[in-house]
Structures are given as C-alpha cells and as structure tokens.
Design a protein around this motif. Structure first.
Motif, PDB file in Angstrom:
ATOM      1  N   LEU A  74       0.808  -1.217   0.000  1.00  0.00           N
ATOM      2  CA  LEU A  74       0.000   0.000   0.000  1.00  0.00           C
ATOM      3  C   LEU A  74       0.842   1.269   0.000  1.00  0.00           C
ATOM      4  CD1 LEU A  74      -2.886  -0.972   2.431  1.00  0.00           C
ATOM      5  CD2 LEU A  74      -3.141  -0.229   0.063  1.00  0.00           C
ATOM      6  N   ALA A  75       1.974   1.261   0.707  1.00  0.00           N
ATOM      7  CA  ALA A  75       2.735   2.494   0.889  1.00  0.00           C
ATOM      8  C   ALA A  75       4.130   2.479   0.285  1.00  0.00           C
ATOM      9  CB  ALA A  75       2.849   2.810   2.382  1.00  0.00           C
ATOM     10  N   LEU A  76       4.713   1.286   0.073  1.00  0.00           N
ATOM     11  CA  LEU A  76       6.120   1.205  -0.304  1.00  0.00           C
ATOM     12  C   LEU A  76       6.336   0.283  -1.499  1.00  0.00           C
ATOM     13  CD1 LEU A  76       7.673   0.712   3.255  1.00  0.00           C
ATOM     14  CD2 LEU A  76       7.547   2.860   1.972  1.00  0.00           C
ATOM     15  N   THR A  77       7.402   0.587  -2.254  1.00  0.00           N
ATOM     16  CA  THR A  77       7.924  -0.323  -3.275  1.00  0.00           C
ATOM     17  C   THR A  77       9.342  -0.685  -2.844  1.00  0.00           C
ATOM     18  OG1 THR A  77       6.619   0.692  -5.029  1.00  0.00           O
ATOM     19  CG2 THR A  77       8.540  -0.590  -5.706  1.00  0.00           C
ATOM     20  N   GLN A  78       9.666  -1.992  -2.882  1.00  0.00           N
ATOM     21  CA  GLN A  78      10.951  -2.445  -2.365  1.00  0.00           C
ATOM     22  C   GLN A  78      11.642  -3.378  -3.360  1.00  0.00           C
ATOM     23  OE1 GLN A  78      10.720  -3.803   1.812  1.00  0.00           O
ATOM     24  NE2 GLN A  78       8.617  -3.069   1.827  1.00  0.00           N
ATOM     25  N   PHE A  79      12.935  -3.167  -3.532  1.00  0.00           N
ATOM     26  CA  PHE A  79      13.792  -4.054  -4.324  1.00  0.00           C
ATOM     27  C   PHE A  79      14.796  -4.668  -3.349  1.00  0.00           C
ATOM     28  CE2 PHE A  79      12.176  -0.830  -7.171  1.00  0.00           C
ATOM     29  CZ  PHE A  79      11.824  -1.539  -8.324  1.00  0.00           C
ATOM     30  N   THR A  80      14.843  -5.994  -3.274  1.00  0.00           N
ATOM     31  CA  THR A  80      15.655  -6.659  -2.256  1.00  0.00           C
ATOM     32  C   THR A  80      16.606  -7.678  -2.877  1.00  0.00           C
ATOM     33  OG1 THR A  80      13.998  -8.406  -1.922  1.00  0.00           O
ATOM     34  CG2 THR A  80      13.795  -6.438  -0.570  1.00  0.00           C
ATOM     35  N   CYS A  81      17.728  -7.895  -2.198  1.00  0.00           N
ATOM     36  CA  CYS A  81      18.647  -8.954  -2.603  1.00  0.00           C
ATOM     37  C   CYS A  81      19.519  -9.348  -1.426  1.00  0.00           C
ATOM     38  CB  CYS A  81      19.505  -8.531  -3.796  1.00  0.00           C
ATOM     39  SG  CYS A  81      20.782  -7.331  -3.382  1.00  0.00           S
ATOM     40  N   THR A  82      20.076 -10.549  -1.503  1.00  0.00           N
ATOM     41  CA  THR A  82      20.991 -11.075  -0.490  1.00  0.00           C
ATOM     42  C   THR A  82      22.150 -11.742  -1.209  1.00  0.00           C
ATOM     43  OG1 THR A  82      19.147 -11.512   1.017  1.00  0.00           O
ATOM     44  CG2 THR A  82      21.226 -12.629   1.483  1.00  0.00           C
ATOM     45  N   GLY A  83      23.382 -11.349  -0.864  1.00  0.00           N
ATOM     46  CA  GLY A  83      24.527 -11.951  -1.530  1.00  0.00           C
ATOM     47  C   GLY A  83      25.837 -11.369  -1.062  1.00  0.00           C
ATOM     48  N   ARG A  84      26.865 -11.607  -1.840  1.00  0.00           N
ATOM     49  CA  ARG A  84      28.162 -11.019  -1.539  1.00  0.00           C
ATOM     50  C   ARG A  84      28.114  -9.518  -1.814  1.00  0.00           C
ATOM     51  NH1 ARG A  84      29.472 -15.287  -4.850  1.00  0.00           N
ATOM     52  NH2 ARG A  84      30.168 -13.825  -6.472  1.00  0.00           N
ATOM     53  N   PRO A  85      28.960  -8.738  -1.164  1.00  0.00           N
ATOM     54  CA  PRO A  85      28.908  -7.275  -1.348  1.00  0.00           C
ATOM     55  C   PRO A  85      28.938  -6.850  -2.813  1.00  0.00           C
ATOM     56  CG  PRO A  85      30.337  -7.805   0.495  1.00  0.00           C
ATOM     57  CD  PRO A  85      29.955  -9.121  -0.127  1.00  0.00           C
ATOM     58  N   GLU A  86      29.783  -7.490  -3.625  1.00  0.00           N
ATOM     59  CA  GLU A  86      29.858  -7.079  -5.030  1.00  0.00           C
ATOM     60  C   GLU A  86      28.576  -7.414  -5.792  1.00  0.00           C
ATOM     61  OE1 GLU A  86      32.015 -11.110  -4.748  1.00  0.00           O
ATOM     62  OE2 GLU A  86      31.778  -9.276  -3.543  1.00  0.00           O
ATOM     63  N   GLN A  87      27.922  -8.531  -5.404  1.00  0.00           N
ATOM     64  CA  GLN A  87      26.648  -8.883  -6.032  1.00  0.00           C
ATOM     65  C   GLN A  87      25.562  -7.875  -5.661  1.00  0.00           C
ATOM     66  OE1 GLN A  87      26.410 -12.873  -4.377  1.00  0.00           O
ATOM     67  NE2 GLN A  87      26.751 -13.790  -6.391  1.00  0.00           N
ATOM     68  N   VAL A  88      25.523  -7.495  -4.394  1.00  0.00           N
ATOM     69  CA  VAL A  88      24.544  -6.520  -3.919  1.00  0.00           C
ATOM     70  C   VAL A  88      24.737  -5.187  -4.628  1.00  0.00           C
ATOM     71  CG1 VAL A  88      23.840  -5.158  -1.907  1.00  0.00           C
ATOM     72  CG2 VAL A  88      24.183  -7.638  -1.698  1.00  0.00           C
ATOM     73  N   ALA A  89      25.983  -4.749  -4.737  1.00  0.00           N
ATOM     74  CA  ALA A  89      26.266  -3.466  -5.389  1.00  0.00           C
ATOM     75  C   ALA A  89      25.820  -3.496  -6.848  1.00  0.00           C
ATOM     76  CB  ALA A  89      27.755  -3.148  -5.286  1.00  0.00           C
ATOM     77  N   ASP A  90      26.093  -4.592  -7.545  1.00  0.00           N
ATOM     78  CA  ASP A  90      25.716  -4.710  -8.949  1.00  0.00           C
ATOM     79  C   ASP A  90      24.193  -4.698  -9.098  1.00  0.00           C
ATOM     80  OD1 ASP A  90      26.375  -5.346 -11.818  1.00  0.00           O
ATOM     81  OD2 ASP A  90      25.205  -7.146 -11.316  1.00  0.00           O
ATOM     82  N   PHE A  91      23.483  -5.438  -8.241  1.00  0.00           N
ATOM     83  CA  PHE A  91      22.020  -5.488  -8.307  1.00  0.00           C
ATOM     84  C   PHE A  91      21.428  -4.094  -8.126  1.00  0.00           C
ATOM     85  CE2 PHE A  91      18.020  -5.643  -5.910  1.00  0.00           C
ATOM     86  CZ  PHE A  91      17.223  -6.397  -6.757  1.00  0.00           C
ATOM     87  N   LEU A  92      21.873  -3.381  -7.103  1.00  0.00           N
ATOM     88  CA  LEU A  92      21.308  -2.067  -6.809  1.00  0.00           C
ATOM     89  C   LEU A  92      21.577  -1.079  -7.941  1.00  0.00           C
ATOM     90  CD1 LEU A  92      22.269  -1.840  -3.029  1.00  0.00           C
ATOM     91  CD2 LEU A  92      19.968  -2.163  -3.966  1.00  0.00           C
ATOM     92  N   GLU A  93      22.775  -1.110  -8.490  1.00  0.00           N
ATOM     93  CA  GLU A  93      23.084  -0.191  -9.591  1.00  0.00           C
ATOM     94  C   GLU A  93      22.241  -0.509 -10.820  1.00  0.00           C
ATOM     95  OE1 GLU A  93      26.886   1.633 -12.088  1.00  0.00           O
ATOM     96  OE2 GLU A  93      27.226   0.349 -10.337  1.00  0.00           O
ATOM     97  N   ARG A  94      22.047  -1.796 -11.097  1.00  0.00           N
ATOM     98  CA  ARG A  94      21.218  -2.188 -12.252  1.00  0.00           C
ATOM     99  C   ARG A  94      19.770  -1.739 -12.082  1.00  0.00           C
ATOM    100  NH1 ARG A  94      23.205  -5.978 -15.896  1.00  0.00           N
ATOM    101  NH2 ARG A  94      25.216  -6.928 -15.369  1.00  0.00           N
ATOM    102  N   VAL A  95      19.221  -1.906 -10.874  1.00  0.00           N
ATOM    103  CA  VAL A  95      17.832  -1.502 -10.625  1.00  0.00           C
ATOM    104  C   VAL A  95      17.681   0.008 -10.806  1.00  0.00           C
ATOM    105  CG1 VAL A  95      16.070  -1.243  -8.831  1.00  0.00           C
ATOM    106  CG2 VAL A  95      17.215  -3.439  -9.140  1.00  0.00           C
ATOM    107  N   CYS A  96      18.596   0.774 -10.236  1.00  0.00           N
ATOM    108  CA  CYS A  96      18.521   2.230 -10.359  1.00  0.00           C
ATOM    109  C   CYS A  96      18.629   2.662 -11.823  1.00  0.00           C
ATOM    110  CB  CYS A  96      19.624   2.892  -9.541  1.00  0.00           C
ATOM    111  SG  CYS A  96      19.418   2.716  -7.750  1.00  0.00           S
ATOM    112  N   SER A  97      19.533   2.034 -12.563  1.00  0.00           N
ATOM    113  CA  SER A  97      19.692   2.368 -13.988  1.00  0.00           C
ATOM    114  C   SER A  97      18.435   2.024 -14.764  1.00  0.00           C
ATOM    115  CB  SER A  97      20.901   1.630 -14.568  1.00  0.00           C
ATOM    116  OG  SER A  97      22.099   2.028 -13.921  1.00  0.00           O
TER     117      SER A  97
END
Length: 397
Positions: free
Chosen positions: A65-88
């Motif tokens: 109802l109030a939030l949209t969330q993008f989540t992941c769990t992994g190694r730091p480099e995997q997390v960084a790559d996922f977040l950058e891809r989502v933002c792009s």
C-alpha cells in the motif's frame, strides 16, 4: 544504526550476522495511485526487474500500500551490482515491454493486503488512498504509458528513496537515481463516519478495524491481548478458525489502522463474528487481570529485544524517511509498554473502539450492540440529496 548518503540516497545500515542483505525502498505504493491507474506501481517494478540478467543469488521486488521495495541477499559485489542495475533500469524503463509485463501482472493476480483488511479499508476510505486496497481497477493491460512515465518521474528518484543494509555499504556502491521533489500526498481522510458501525461485505470471515495513533503502545498491546483471547476462544476452545490475523496500515503520519481478521469454518461465520465483537467489548469494559497483562508485556519484550529486530528497525527508519512518519524504536516502545496498567489498557482500547468498523460476510445475520445495549449502526449506501438545478432540461427521449 549507521547513516550515510550515497548519490543523494540515505543509506541506513547496521552490522548483523549472515550475508549482506539490501532493500532499496521507495515511498510509493497503491495508496499513491488512482482507480484509473491501479497497478501502475507494480507495472513499474516489473519493468525494472525485467531488465536484469539471470542472477544466481536471492533477489526480489514487491509493492504494498505504501512502499515499493527491491531486495537482494549476496556477496557485497553482487549486492552493489544489483542495486546499480535496478537504479539504472528505473531511469530508462523498457516501455516496449509494457504489454508483456501487463500480461504477467494479470497472471500473478496478487493483492496488497489481506482481503478482509482490504475490504475494511475500502469501506472506511472509499476509492482513494489506502481504500484502493480491495479494487482491481480497469486492469493492467489498460494502464496508459503516460501513467507509467508520470509515476516514475514523481516517485522513483533519490529524494523519495532510502537504502537499508545489514552491513557496511559495499565498496564503490553507486545508486544512479535522478533528483526529484519530495512528493505531496493526500492525508487519507475517511469518507464514512468514524464508527463504531458494521457492514456486510464479500469477505471470508469477520474483521475489525480500529483507526488510531500507531505509536500508542496501549492500543498496540490491547490489540495483541485481544488476538490472544480470540485465539484461545475461537481456535483452541471451539475449533472454528485456524488463525487470528491482522494488519497495521499506515494512513498518514501519526495515524493508521489496526485490523483483526479471521476466516471461519464453513457454517460458523456467525459464531466467529459474535466472539470477535464479544471479546472486543469485554476488553473495552473490563480491566485485564494483572497476570494476563504481564504475559503480553513479556511477549512484547521478547520481540523487541531480539537481536533480529535490528533489521525491522532499519526498515522502520527507512519508511520514516520516505513517508514522513516517526515510529518509536524498540527500547522506547518497551519502556512505555512496561509502564502500562490494566486501567490504562482498558481506557485506550475503549477509546479506539469508538472508531470500530466491523465487517461480516454477506450471508450471515448479526445484530451487534454497543456496551450500553444499543444497536450498532449498520453502514449502507449513501442517500444522495436533490440534484443540482444548474444545467439544461430536456424531454425524455
């Protein structure tokens, strides 16, 4: 809790055991849509996720109802790559995929709230804000591309985002989101009388909604006590339901809804409804025994002092940043809870019950009454007044 700013996005983190978990939160959900554009936020989420390659670590996205969330769990480099891809991806959505992703949404058919809670919200707030919870809208395939573009521009930017991490930010983390203006939101005013009242609806079982201050710990503990009493009566003693559920729904800063929802064994909906209202009235008119209150305080203590609650508090802090709310933290909440008395609990719940909205399945007959014995008013379709006189008149065709 640590806080940093990366590319204009607040980053909240704390060291916890286990792999690095990340949740990129945007202050946008179904409550920010209109009936005409219902599902547009979910469509934006699907379009962004459709750009990702095959990933060999846990990742997901969701809209409530109030939030949209993008989540992941992994190694730091995997997390960084996922977040950058989502933002792009949010900066350049593949709009040519709208028709296909709308079809996926149609197949998914998910809701944003328990069906009984959704019905309670729609009765209370109409076809706007959180009241949209029970509606399907025109359908995902009828969402115009302009609505997708407008939603992204209004909500998916750095000034309406926060990142939660269960460890230090990965080296070189980038969050390439555009800048934007903090979105203005409606205050979520009820369209029906505050209550108490009841209404029949297409629900699997009875439900109760209380409009209240979500930071009022006396109301919180009273609702927990009510759920426990109902569990003992409806499940353990009479075997009429499997679970006594409920939701906490943010409506506006400092205000929201607490709900209790129960499915019932076939043919037992009326009895479950009677027990729900009976126990609610008892809690509002009689002080709980000291031992019963102490049991609920101990249950709250176990939850709030659990080390795993750190992640929950991080998410609450992120929601505070994007929604403008100010929830209490664990220790502050517990301090107030431990000072509660039976008299204060009864007083707080009695006040909250003044806003009670009781919903019952359509095919049962009930006559709920107030504590003083008078009948609880039943909601019905509004009666319109006279039509305005302005306009042209014409003969019947």
């Amino acid at each position: 809790m640590q806080r940093e700013l990366i590319d204009g996005v607040p980053v909240l983190w704390a060291e916890t055991p286990g792999p690095l978990e990340a949740t990129l939160v945007f202050g946008c959900g179904v409550r920010d849509e209109t009936f005409r554009t219902l599902g547009v936020t979910h469509l934006v989420e699907h379009l962004a996720m459709s750009t990702l390659p095959r990933l060999h670590f846990d990742h997901n996205a969701s809209v409530d109802l109030a939030l949209t969330q993008f989540t992941c769990t992994g190694r730091p480099e995997q997390v960084a790559d996922f977040l950058e891809r989502v933002c792009s991806a949010l900066c350049a959505l593949p709009l040519e995929r709208i028709e296909r992703e709308a079809g996926v949404l149609e197949a998914e058919g998910s809701g944003v709230a328990d069906p009984t809670t959704a019905e309670l919200l729609s009765i209370r707030y109409g076809t706007a804000g959180v009241g949209l919870a029970s509606f399907g809208g025109p359908g995902p395939d009828r969402i115009p591309v302009e609505a997708v573009q407008d939603t992204v521009a209004r909500f998916f930017h750095a000034q309406n985002a926060a990142l939660v991490l269960t460890g230090a930010p990965p080296a070189g983390l980038r969050l390439p989101l555009p800048a934007g203006e903090r979105p203005a939101r409606a205050t979520g005013q009820p369209v029906r009388q505050a209550g108490p009242a009841w209404q029949q609806a297409q629900v699997p079982g009875p439900g109760l909604a209380l409009s209240c201050d979500l930071n009022d710990q006396a109301v919180f503990l009273a609702v927990q006590l009510l759920r426990q009493r109902l569990t003992e009566a409806v499940r353990h003693r009479e075997g009429l339901t499997y679970d006594v559920g409920g939701d906490v729904v943010f409506v506006a800063p400092g205000r929201g809804e607490r709900t209790i929802c129960m499915e019932a064994r076939e043919g037992q909906e009326q009895r479950v409804t009677e027990l729900l209202w009976q126990e609610a009235l008892r809690l509002a008119t009689e002080e709980a025994p000291e031992a019963e209150l102490a049991e609920e305080v101990e249950a709250a203590r176990e939850v709030l002092l659990d080390p795993r609650a750190v992640e929950y508090e991080l998410m609450e802090a992120a929601a505070e940043l994007v929604l403008g709310d100010a929830p209490m933290r664990g220790r502050a909440r517990l301090d107030l809870i431990e000072k509660l008395t039976p008299a204060r609990l009864r007083e707080a719940f009695a006040a909250a019950l003044g806003s009670a909205l009781l919903v019952v399945p359509c095919d049962i007959e009930v006559r709920p009454r107030r504590a003083d014995g008078t009948e609880l008013p039943q909601f019905s379709c509004g009666q319109g007044g006279e039509l305005p006189t302005v306009g042209e008149s014409s003969a019947r065709p």
